[in-house]
Design a protein around this motif. Structure first.
Motif, PDB file in Angstrom:
ATOM      1  N   GLN A  17       0.825  -1.215   0.000  1.00 58.08           N
ATOM      2  CA  GLN A  17       0.000   0.000   0.000  1.00 58.08           C
ATOM      3  C   GLN A  17       0.855   1.258   0.000  1.00 58.08           C
ATOM      4  O   GLN A  17       0.526   2.242  -0.672  1.00 58.08           O
ATOM      5  CB  GLN A  17      -0.945   0.000   1.193  1.00 58.08           C
ATOM      6  N   ILE A  18       1.941   1.254   0.750  1.00 60.03           N
ATOM      7  CA  ILE A  18       2.810   2.435   0.800  1.00 60.03           C
ATOM      8  C   ILE A  18       3.457   2.666  -0.561  1.00 60.03           C
ATOM      9  O   ILE A  18       3.533   3.805  -1.034  1.00 60.03           O
ATOM     10  CB  ILE A  18       3.866   2.293   1.916  1.00 60.03           C
ATOM     11  N   SER A  19       3.919   1.597  -1.223  1.00 57.51           N
ATOM     12  CA  SER A  19       4.515   1.775  -2.551  1.00 57.51           C
ATOM     13  C   SER A  19       3.463   2.260  -3.548  1.00 57.51           C
ATOM     14  O   SER A  19       3.766   3.076  -4.420  1.00 57.51           O
ATOM     15  CB  SER A  19       5.168   0.479  -3.038  1.00 57.51           C
ATOM     16  N   GLU A  20       2.228   1.789  -3.429  1.00 59.88           N
ATOM     17  CA  GLU A  20       1.155   2.299  -4.280  1.00 59.88           C
ATOM     18  C   GLU A  20       0.860   3.765  -3.961  1.00 59.88           C
ATOM     19  O   GLU A  20       0.474   4.524  -4.845  1.00 59.88           O
ATOM     20  CB  GLU A  20      -0.108   1.458  -4.118  1.00 59.88           C
ATOM     21  N   GLN A  48     -10.176   2.267  -0.176  1.00 57.49           N
ATOM     22  CA  GLN A  48      -9.213   1.447  -0.908  1.00 57.49           C
ATOM     23  C   GLN A  48      -8.411   0.562   0.038  1.00 57.49           C
ATOM     24  O   GLN A  48      -8.293  -0.647  -0.176  1.00 57.49           O
ATOM     25  CB  GLN A  48      -8.268   2.331  -1.708  1.00 57.49           C
ATOM     26  N   ILE A  49      -7.884   1.136   1.081  1.00 58.87           N
ATOM     27  CA  ILE A  49      -7.054   0.382   2.016  1.00 58.87           C
ATOM     28  C   ILE A  49      -7.905  -0.574   2.839  1.00 58.87           C
ATOM     29  O   ILE A  49      -7.473  -1.697   3.141  1.00 58.87           O
ATOM     30  CB  ILE A  49      -6.235   1.344   2.905  1.00 58.87           C
ATOM     31  N   LEU A  50      -9.112  -0.180   3.175  1.00 54.34           N
ATOM     32  CA  LEU A  50     -10.008  -1.053   3.925  1.00 54.34           C
ATOM     33  C   LEU A  50     -10.262  -2.349   3.172  1.00 54.34           C
ATOM     34  O   LEU A  50     -10.200  -3.435   3.749  1.00 54.34           O
ATOM     35  CB  LEU A  50     -11.326  -0.326   4.206  1.00 54.34           C
ATOM     36  N   TYR A 112      -0.329   6.578   4.151  1.00 53.08           N
ATOM     37  CA  TYR A 112      -0.736   6.718   2.747  1.00 53.08           C
ATOM     38  C   TYR A 112      -1.293   8.117   2.498  1.00 53.08           C
ATOM     39  O   TYR A 112      -0.957   8.761   1.504  1.00 53.08           O
ATOM     40  CB  TYR A 112      -1.786   5.649   2.426  1.00 53.08           C
ATOM     41  N   TYR A 113      -2.136   8.592   3.407  1.00 52.87           N
ATOM     42  CA  TYR A 113      -2.726   9.925   3.274  1.00 52.87           C
ATOM     43  C   TYR A 113      -1.638  10.999   3.268  1.00 52.87           C
ATOM     44  O   TYR A 113      -1.692  11.938   2.483  1.00 52.87           O
ATOM     45  CB  TYR A 113      -3.736  10.174   4.391  1.00 52.87           C
TER      46      TYR A 113
END
Length: 120
Positions: A17-20, A48-50, A112-113
């Protein structure tokens, strides 16, 4: 061994998720320029992350429910506590894994935010 697998799974999902997030940062900047508010960005990120985080947990619960009868037969043949032990173990394990997933979900969502809202 179970904790090792859960942490490996969580870390893989976290770093994915972090790379995305770094890949999506430019897209979110463009969407912000055309009028997407920070609240809408936050809502999009959370949904998305949920989905990515809790789909594996939901599938694991579905698999356990589907295999319930077979697991119950094995437990009954090996111990006298049978069904009650399986139900308690299932509930406690699910709660523990859900709490771990929630913690990592909130950390990932926040990171991510921050990545996608950096407007240099």
């Amino acid at each position: 061994l179970g904790l090792l697998f859960i942490f490996a799974t969580v870390l893989i999902i976290y770093y994915k998720q972090i790379s995305e997030g770094y890949e999506d940062a430019d897209r979110f900047k463009i969407m912000h320029k055309v009028g997407l508010s920070d609240k809408e960005i936050h809502k999009t990120i959370n949904s998305q992350i949920l989905m990515v985080f809790f789909a594996p947990l939901l599938l694991a619960v579905i698999h356990l429910i589907a295999a319930y009868h077979l697991i119950d037969l094995v437990i009954v043949s090996l111990s006298s506590s049978g069904q009650a032990m399986f139900v308690y173990t299932f509930i406690i394990s699910t709660i523990v894994f859900a709490l771990i997933y929630c913690l990592i979900y909130f950390i990932t969502s926040h990171t991510y935010y921050k990545i996608v809202t950096q407007r240099n």
